[in-house]
Design a protein around this motif. Structure first.
Motif, PDB file in Angstrom:
ATOM      1  N   LEU A 195     -17.815  -3.686  -1.943  1.00 35.77           N
ATOM      2  CA  LEU A 195     -17.551  -3.500  -0.513  1.00 35.77           C
ATOM      3  C   LEU A 195     -16.082  -3.770  -0.191  1.00 35.77           C
ATOM      4  CD1 LEU A 195     -20.735  -5.220   0.965  1.00 35.77           C
ATOM      5  CD2 LEU A 195     -20.303  -2.769   0.671  1.00 35.77           C
ATOM      6  N   ALA A 196     -15.500  -4.830  -0.793  1.00 40.14           N
ATOM      7  CA  ALA A 196     -14.099  -5.161  -0.552  1.00 40.14           C
ATOM      8  C   ALA A 196     -13.179  -4.066  -1.080  1.00 40.14           C
ATOM      9  CB  ALA A 196     -13.762  -6.504  -1.200  1.00 40.14           C
ATOM     10  N   PHE A 197     -13.538  -3.486  -2.227  1.00 40.60           N
ATOM     11  CA  PHE A 197     -12.722  -2.427  -2.812  1.00 40.60           C
ATOM     12  C   PHE A 197     -12.681  -1.208  -1.902  1.00 40.60           C
ATOM     13  CE2 PHE A 197     -12.274   1.320  -5.548  1.00 40.60           C
ATOM     14  CZ  PHE A 197     -11.117   1.008  -6.231  1.00 40.60           C
ATOM     15  N   VAL A 198     -13.829  -0.799  -1.407  1.00 36.42           N
ATOM     16  CA  VAL A 198     -13.886   0.366  -0.521  1.00 36.42           C
ATOM     17  C   VAL A 198     -13.163   0.076   0.793  1.00 36.42           C
ATOM     18  CG1 VAL A 198     -15.421   1.879   0.796  1.00 36.42           C
ATOM     19  CG2 VAL A 198     -15.993   1.247  -1.546  1.00 36.42           C
ATOM     20  N   SER A 199     -13.367  -1.113   1.331  1.00 35.62           N
ATOM     21  CA  SER A 199     -12.718  -1.462   2.606  1.00 35.62           C
ATOM     22  C   SER A 199     -11.195  -1.446   2.473  1.00 35.62           C
ATOM     23  CB  SER A 199     -13.185  -2.846   3.066  1.00 35.62           C
ATOM     24  OG  SER A 199     -14.573  -2.844   3.339  1.00 35.62           O
ATOM     25  N   ALA A 200     -10.684  -1.993   1.359  1.00 37.64           N
ATOM     26  CA  ALA A 200      -9.235  -2.020   1.154  1.00 37.64           C
ATOM     27  C   ALA A 200      -8.681  -0.606   1.038  1.00 37.64           C
ATOM     28  CB  ALA A 200      -8.898  -2.833  -0.098  1.00 37.64           C
ATOM     29  N   ALA A 201      -9.363   0.259   0.303  1.00 34.62           N
ATOM     30  CA  ALA A 201      -8.904   1.639   0.158  1.00 34.62           C
ATOM     31  C   ALA A 201      -8.917   2.362   1.503  1.00 34.62           C
ATOM     32  CB  ALA A 201      -9.782   2.372  -0.855  1.00 34.62           C
ATOM     33  N   ARG A 202      -9.971   2.142   2.295  1.00 28.22           N
ATOM     34  CA  ARG A 202     -10.056   2.792   3.600  1.00 28.22           C
ATOM     35  C   ARG A 202      -8.973   2.270   4.548  1.00 28.22           C
ATOM     36  NH1 ARG A 202     -15.120   1.859   4.567  1.00 28.22           N
ATOM     37  NH2 ARG A 202     -14.788   0.021   5.863  1.00 28.22           N
ATOM     38  N   ASP A 203      -8.713   0.961   4.503  1.00 30.42           N
ATOM     39  CA  ASP A 203      -7.674   0.389   5.358  1.00 30.42           C
ATOM     40  C   ASP A 203      -6.300   0.960   5.018  1.00 30.42           C
ATOM     41  OD1 ASP A 203      -9.578  -1.105   6.631  1.00 30.42           O
ATOM     42  OD2 ASP A 203      -9.134  -2.972   5.552  1.00 30.42           O
ATOM     43  N   ARG A 204      -6.014   1.122   3.710  1.00 36.08           N
ATOM     44  CA  ARG A 204      -4.720   1.687   3.311  1.00 36.08           C
ATOM     45  C   ARG A 204      -4.567   3.109   3.842  1.00 36.08           C
ATOM     46  NH1 ARG A 204      -5.920  -0.787  -1.641  1.00 36.08           N
ATOM     47  NH2 ARG A 204      -6.612   1.222  -2.503  1.00 36.08           N
ATOM     48  N   HIS A 205      -5.625   3.883   3.722  1.00 40.07           N
ATOM     49  CA  HIS A 205      -5.571   5.272   4.196  1.00 40.07           C
ATOM     50  C   HIS A 205      -5.344   5.329   5.705  1.00 40.07           C
ATOM     51  CE1 HIS A 205      -6.420   9.544   4.361  1.00 40.07           C
ATOM     52  NE2 HIS A 205      -7.352   9.328   5.291  1.00 40.07           N
ATOM     53  N   GLU A 206      -6.064   4.499   6.457  1.00 44.40           N
ATOM     54  CA  GLU A 206      -5.915   4.504   7.909  1.00 44.40           C
ATOM     55  C   GLU A 206      -4.528   4.037   8.331  1.00 44.40           C
ATOM     56  OE1 GLU A 206      -9.099   2.108   9.328  1.00 44.40           O
ATOM     57  OE2 GLU A 206     -10.643   3.626   8.942  1.00 44.40           O
ATOM     58  N   LEU A 207      -3.982   3.028   7.601  1.00 43.22           N
ATOM     59  CA  LEU A 207      -2.634   2.555   7.918  1.00 43.22           C
ATOM     60  C   LEU A 207      -1.607   3.660   7.688  1.00 43.22           C
ATOM     61  CD1 LEU A 207      -0.537   0.353   8.576  1.00 43.22           C
ATOM     62  CD2 LEU A 207      -0.608  -0.301   6.160  1.00 43.22           C
ATOM     63  N   GLN A 208      -1.728   4.362   6.591  1.00 45.13           N
ATOM     64  CA  GLN A 208      -0.791   5.444   6.312  1.00 45.13           C
ATOM     65  C   GLN A 208      -0.864   6.521   7.381  1.00 45.13           C
ATOM     66  OE1 GLN A 208      -1.704   6.681   2.330  1.00 45.13           O
ATOM     67  NE2 GLN A 208      -0.669   4.930   1.371  1.00 45.13           N
ATOM     68  N   GLN A 209      -2.055   6.820   7.863  1.00 50.32           N
ATOM     69  CA  GLN A 209      -2.186   7.806   8.932  1.00 50.32           C
ATOM     70  C   GLN A 209      -1.500   7.333  10.210  1.00 50.32           C
ATOM     71  OE1 GLN A 209      -6.500   8.492   9.054  1.00 50.32           O
ATOM     72  NE2 GLN A 209      -6.170  10.508   8.125  1.00 50.32           N
ATOM     73  N   ARG A 210      -1.670   6.053  10.558  1.00 49.56           N
ATOM     74  CA  ARG A 210      -1.017   5.522  11.752  1.00 49.56           C
ATOM     75  C   ARG A 210       0.506   5.565  11.618  1.00 49.56           C
ATOM     76  NH1 ARG A 210      -5.207   1.669  11.391  1.00 49.56           N
ATOM     77  NH2 ARG A 210      -3.799   0.084  10.529  1.00 49.56           N
ATOM     78  N   LEU A 211       0.998   5.242  10.432  1.00 51.57           N
ATOM     79  CA  LEU A 211       2.447   5.255  10.218  1.00 51.57           C
ATOM     80  C   LEU A 211       2.998   6.671  10.228  1.00 51.57           C
ATOM     81  CD1 LEU A 211       2.861   2.449   7.525  1.00 51.57           C
ATOM     82  CD2 LEU A 211       3.308   2.323   9.979  1.00 51.57           C
ATOM     83  N   GLU A 212       2.237   7.620   9.704  1.00 52.62           N
ATOM     84  CA  GLU A 212       2.671   9.020   9.759  1.00 52.62           C
ATOM     85  C   GLU A 212       2.782   9.477  11.211  1.00 52.62           C
ATOM     86  OE1 GLU A 212       3.725  11.010   7.545  1.00 52.62           O
ATOM     87  OE2 GLU A 212       3.267   9.901   5.705  1.00 52.62           O
ATOM     88  N   THR A 213       1.858   8.997  12.043  1.00 54.74           N
ATOM     89  CA  THR A 213       1.902   9.353  13.465  1.00 54.74           C
ATOM     90  C   THR A 213       3.073   8.681  14.165  1.00 54.74           C
ATOM     91  OG1 THR A 213      -0.514   9.601  13.500  1.00 54.74           O
ATOM     92  CG2 THR A 213       0.591   9.331  15.619  1.00 54.74           C
ATOM     93  N   ALA A 214       3.328   7.404  13.844  1.00 50.56           N
ATOM     94  CA  ALA A 214       4.399   6.655  14.519  1.00 50.56           C
ATOM     95  C   ALA A 214       5.778   7.059  14.023  1.00 50.56           C
ATOM     96  CB  ALA A 214       4.186   5.157  14.317  1.00 50.56           C
ATOM     97  N   TYR A 215       5.880   7.449  12.721  1.00 50.43           N
ATOM     98  CA  TYR A 215       7.180   7.804  12.127  1.00 50.43           C
ATOM     99  C   TYR A 215       7.093   9.198  11.509  1.00 50.43           C
ATOM    100  CZ  TYR A 215       8.011   2.781  12.559  1.00 50.43           C
ATOM    101  OH  TYR A 215       8.164   1.497  13.050  1.00 50.43           O
ATOM    102  N   PRO A 216       6.883  10.227  12.335  1.00 48.94           N
ATOM    103  CA  PRO A 216       6.672  11.581  11.786  1.00 48.94           C
ATOM    104  C   PRO A 216       7.900  12.123  11.066  1.00 48.94           C
ATOM    105  CG  PRO A 216       6.953  11.659  14.167  1.00 48.94           C
ATOM    106  CD  PRO A 216       6.835  10.208  13.801  1.00 48.94           C
ATOM    107  N   GLU A 217       9.094  11.705  11.465  1.00 48.08           N
ATOM    108  CA  GLU A 217      10.316  12.191  10.810  1.00 48.08           C
ATOM    109  C   GLU A 217      10.804  11.237   9.725  1.00 48.08           C
ATOM    110  OE1 GLU A 217      10.308  11.513  14.107  1.00 48.08           O
ATOM    111  OE2 GLU A 217       9.927  13.497  14.966  1.00 48.08           O
ATOM    112  N   GLY A 218       9.975  10.261   9.351  1.00 50.75           N
ATOM    113  CA  GLY A 218      10.378   9.321   8.303  1.00 50.75           C
ATOM    114  C   GLY A 218      11.510   8.419   8.747  1.00 50.75           C
ATOM    115  N   ALA A 219      12.555   8.335   7.944  1.00 55.52           N
ATOM    116  CA  ALA A 219      13.652   7.401   8.200  1.00 55.52           C
ATOM    117  C   ALA A 219      14.434   7.740   9.462  1.00 55.52           C
ATOM    118  CB  ALA A 219      14.598   7.366   6.999  1.00 55.52           C
TER     119      ALA A 219
END
Length: 816
Positions: A195-219
């Protein structure tokens, strides 16, 4: 938790070698046999915490370490069982010493062996984490699993029962529907690690999606505006965003490129988009207050330095703050307090402190848990590949696989299992690409002032030569013993280390050895150099030496000339270190910063523009750390780097050692050579190098310096730069050509030493004419000369440049 389908290890005889793999065994079978062999000699306490006599869960305790691990027994094949110990989690073998110990106990019980042979067929179903070459979430249907549960599992797991990584985001639907489908008649066990393994993988994916939305042009994203109180360079914004998206990564930028500010920016990004509420910084003692100052300078968040005795540290951890800063030395004592504070992110600064996984600090730090982790070091690889593996293990313990397989893949060994080189280094870089970011000064900061490097070669005085020769003879005797026996006892190793250290100390001054006399030209040359440098009223100089006694000599001359200075060394307390650095930065009259290698880590000394190394360290990373204190971000002037090297001494031999170690570092991290060879084992190469150096230094005591015609520091002021722009002189030939030239010279010395030794054995020393193929005679004058084959390519250019520098010899005129 692995349960079924495990393969049985091949049977092996007792007494398996710990250092050399038997030819009849695979690498994995050898490692399994070692764990089984080790388990047979243990005496552990085992307590059955389940309800079954054999296929149950057990608490296994080591009385010596007091460590307790949970072991689940489901069969006798590899992968059938589970243990909560760190080795089981990373070795990919499906077993460990604790599992093997429990299996051995069970087989000795009445009916235990038969039960294990029959196998485990539980009525309930399981969702578990399989620990193998890769971690996988697996569904295993029980003996009484009803058809509706099987159909539900088939929609989420493949035919082999494995949950695809693309299914992690939908796994919660499986869990939600399971109670309705299974009902009260069938039990499905979902284990915590899965359960912890799946939760960690899902959290990483969701975080990356949020960051892509907040920083669409990267640097270049607008969200970077106002992130910190200061503007970041583009590459620093890239680094901060890379660290935030990765969640756990290693930032290995060159020293001086601002890893600290990138780490602070990454934490700020995660605070805004990843729910981060608490950061723990672990760093060397000398950097704790510097971290606090940088956090205050770049952000408005609170930062507490944890220091003092245990009660004070306890209050520090419990003080509400976004940042807590602690030093490496107390982590092992403060583990319960750190766990209680539950840091969401751990930052390791100067993380080469955990390069040796056997140290108490490294083992303690790897017991810490956090959602995010950022490792900062400009030198993740200093001497051996094991160091890189140990550091990366904190970021991702599965990334490089188990150490035994990592070394088997990348180390080249001889027939005795000794390391002779490294290969496939480019594969390491590709494996680490997702978690490691490294930029060099040349690549990302071309506006950084150029670095001008000079080498001042000085002679040995007669008194220095006596000390150097006395210890060289000790080294020679130990080398001869090593030649006869093939190994060194612990006493001989200590004698060898002491003699080599004394040889290095003799190269600086006899004062380091006897505490009274001061014979040696380095101090005189340094005084001349400083007199010229300090004519510039704004110039400041950082002077490094490994030995405090050398700084005593420097301070005497500084006082005699009225030069104000500060001394930084490992014996200073944290407040004293802070005051010393502050005075050098802020006091215009304080012109000199004297430092041991305790000052080579983490300090920002951009106010200086000259770095002097009075003696060469064994490790190129230590040398670069010295230089990186000054040649770093924020420096606006060209930086002069000056090395004092005593010729015809052990210091010249260190130059070749530094060149090899740099090549290994470049091969792994900077796209250098994919294969690097030592020309023998580490010990063999080192001992043979010592032997050649000893044979080559058997010369008469030196004449006074004036008779040698040695150039002074002032005369060598035209040495070549190594920064941007075309290099001139000997440095232009490059390290590879110089290494070839040094190797050719070493081969010559080895040959001559061999001939001399053979002559000693025969009791008749050979004449010069008796060295076959090397000696000729001029047909006109009859004078004997030494005939040597010249190296080709860059090495020949290096030789030509060297000869011209020494005496204007035109190598094109002849090839004798």
């Amino acid at each position: 938790m692995a349960r079924t389908g495990g393969r049985k290890p091949r049977p092996v005889a007792a007494g398996v070698s710990r250092t050399r793999k038997p030819e009849e065994l695979s690498l994995e079978d050898w490692q399994v046999a070692l764990r089984r062999q080790y388990a047979a000699g243990l005496s552990l306490q085992v307590r059955n915490t389940g309800t079954e006599p054999v296929f149950s869960e057990f608490a296994v305790t080591n009385p010596q370490t007091r460590g307790t691990y949970r072991v689940a027994i489901r069969g006798q094949g590899l992968g059938d069982n589970y243990c909560s110990c760190p080795d089981f989690a990373v070795n990919t073998l499906g077993t460990c010493k604790h599992v093997e110990y429990v299996l051995g106990r069970l087989r000795r019980r009445r009916g235990g062996a038969a039960a294990l042979a029959a196998g485990f067929h539980p009525p309930y179903s399981e969702v578990y984490l399989r620990y193998g070459a890769r971690q996988e979430v697996v569904f295993r249907a029980g003996a009484e699993c009803p058809a509706p549960v099987r159909r539900l599992a088939a929609r989420h797991f493949d035919a082999g029962g494995v949950l695809a990584s693309t299914g992690y985001g939908r796994f919660h639907r499986f869990l939600e529907q399971l109670p309705r489908v299974a009902g009260d008649k069938h039990e499905v066990r979902c284990y915590d690690d899965a359960l912890a393994f799946v939760s960690a993988a899902r959290d990483r994916h969701e975080l990356q999606q949020r960051l892509e939305t907040a920083y669409p042009e990267g640097a270049t994203a607008a969200a970077f505006s106002g992130l910190l109180k200061v503007a970041l360079y583009p590459y620093q914004r890239d680094g901060a965003l890379f660290a935030a998206k990765a969640g756990r990564c290693l930032l290995a930028d060159d020293m001086g490129l601002g890893k600290t500010v990138q780490a602070i920016a990454a934490a700020e990004i995660l605070a805004r988009h990843g729910g981060l509420e608490h950061v723990l910084v672990i760093c060397p003692t000398s950097l704790k207050h510097q971290w606090q100052q940088e956090i205050s300078r770049f952000t408005s968040r609170s930062a507490v330095v944890v220091e003092g005795l245990a009660p004070s540290r306890q209050r520090g951890y419990r003080t509400p703050a976004f940042w807590h800063i602690v030093n490496y030395d107390v982590v092992h004592r403060d583990l319960p307090l750190i766990r209680e504070s539950s840091p969401g992110m751990i930052i390791l600064d100067e993380a080469q402190r955990i390069k040796n996984w056997k140290t108490r600090a490294a083992q303690a730090i790897k017991q810490l848990d956090s959602d995010y982790a950022l490792v900062l070091t400009g030198t993740p690889l200093e001497n051996r590949l094991e160091e890189l593996h140990s550091i990366v293990q904190f970021v991702d313990q599965h990334r490089l696989g188990p150490l035994f397989r990592f070394l088997a893949t990348h180390q080249q060994v001889d027939e005795n299992g000794r390391v002779v080189g490294y290969h496939r280094l480019d594969e390491i870089a590709r494996t680490l690409a997702a978690v490691l970011l490294r930029r060099t000064k040349a690549a990302v900061l071309p506006e950084l002032p150029e670095r001008l490097e000079k080498r001042f070669f000085v002679p040995l005085t007669e008194q220095q030569h006596e000390h150097h020769e006395e210890n060289r003879e000790i080294v020679a005797k130990i080398v001869a013993k090593w030649r006869r026996c093939g190994y060194l006892s612990e006493i001989d190793q200590k004698r060898l280390t002491a003699a080599l250290q004394k040889m290095r100390m003799a190269c600086d001054s006899t004062y380091l050895l006897d505490g009274h006399t001061d014979h040696g030209p380095k101090m005189a040359e340094l005084t001349v150099l400083l007199t010229e440098l300090l004519e510039d009223p704004g110039a400041k100089v950082v002077i490094f030496s490994q030995w405090l006694r050398m700084h005593e000599l420097v301070s005497r001359r500084a006082r005699a000339h009225g030069w104000e200075y500060v001394l930084f060394h490992g014996g200073l307390s944290s407040p004293q270190r802070r005051d010393v650095v502050a005075r050098f930065r802020q006091d215009p009259a304080c012109r000199l910063f004297l430092a041991t290698d305790a000052g080579g880590v983490g300090l920002n000394l951009q106010h200086a523009s000259v770095v002097v190394s009075l003696d060469l360290p064994w490790n190129p990373a230590v040398l670069e750390q010295r230089i990186g204190r000054v040649h770093r971000l924020g420096q606006h002037r060209p930086v002069q780097v000056i090395h004092f090297i005593t010729e015809q001494s052990i210091e010249e031999g260190i130059l070749a050692l530094l060149a090899f170690k740099r090549s290994v570092f470049a091969g792994v991290l900077d796209g250098g050579a994919h294969e690097v060879f030592l020309g023998g084992t580490r010990l063999k190469q080192f001992m043979e190098s010592v032997e050649r150096a000893a044979a080559g230094s058997q010369t008469a005591a030196p004449e006074p310096a004036a008779a040698h015609g040695e150039p002074t520091a002032a005369a060598l002021a035209g040495s070549a730069p190594t920064g941007p722009g075309p290099a001139k002189g000997l440095a232009a030939t490059g390290p590879q050509a110089l290494a070839q030239l040094l190797a050719a010279g070493a081969a010559l010395l080895g040959k001559l030493a061999e001939v001399v030794r053979e002559g000693d054995v025969g009791q008749t020393k050979p004449s010069a004419d008796g060295i076959p193929g090397l000696v000729g005679r001029d047909q006109t004058t009859g004078q004997a000369y030494l005939r040597l084959p010249l190296p080709q390519g860059p090495a020949l250019e290096a030789l030509s440049t060297l000869l011209q520098a020494l005496g204007g010899v035109d190598t094109a005129a002849g090839s004798r």
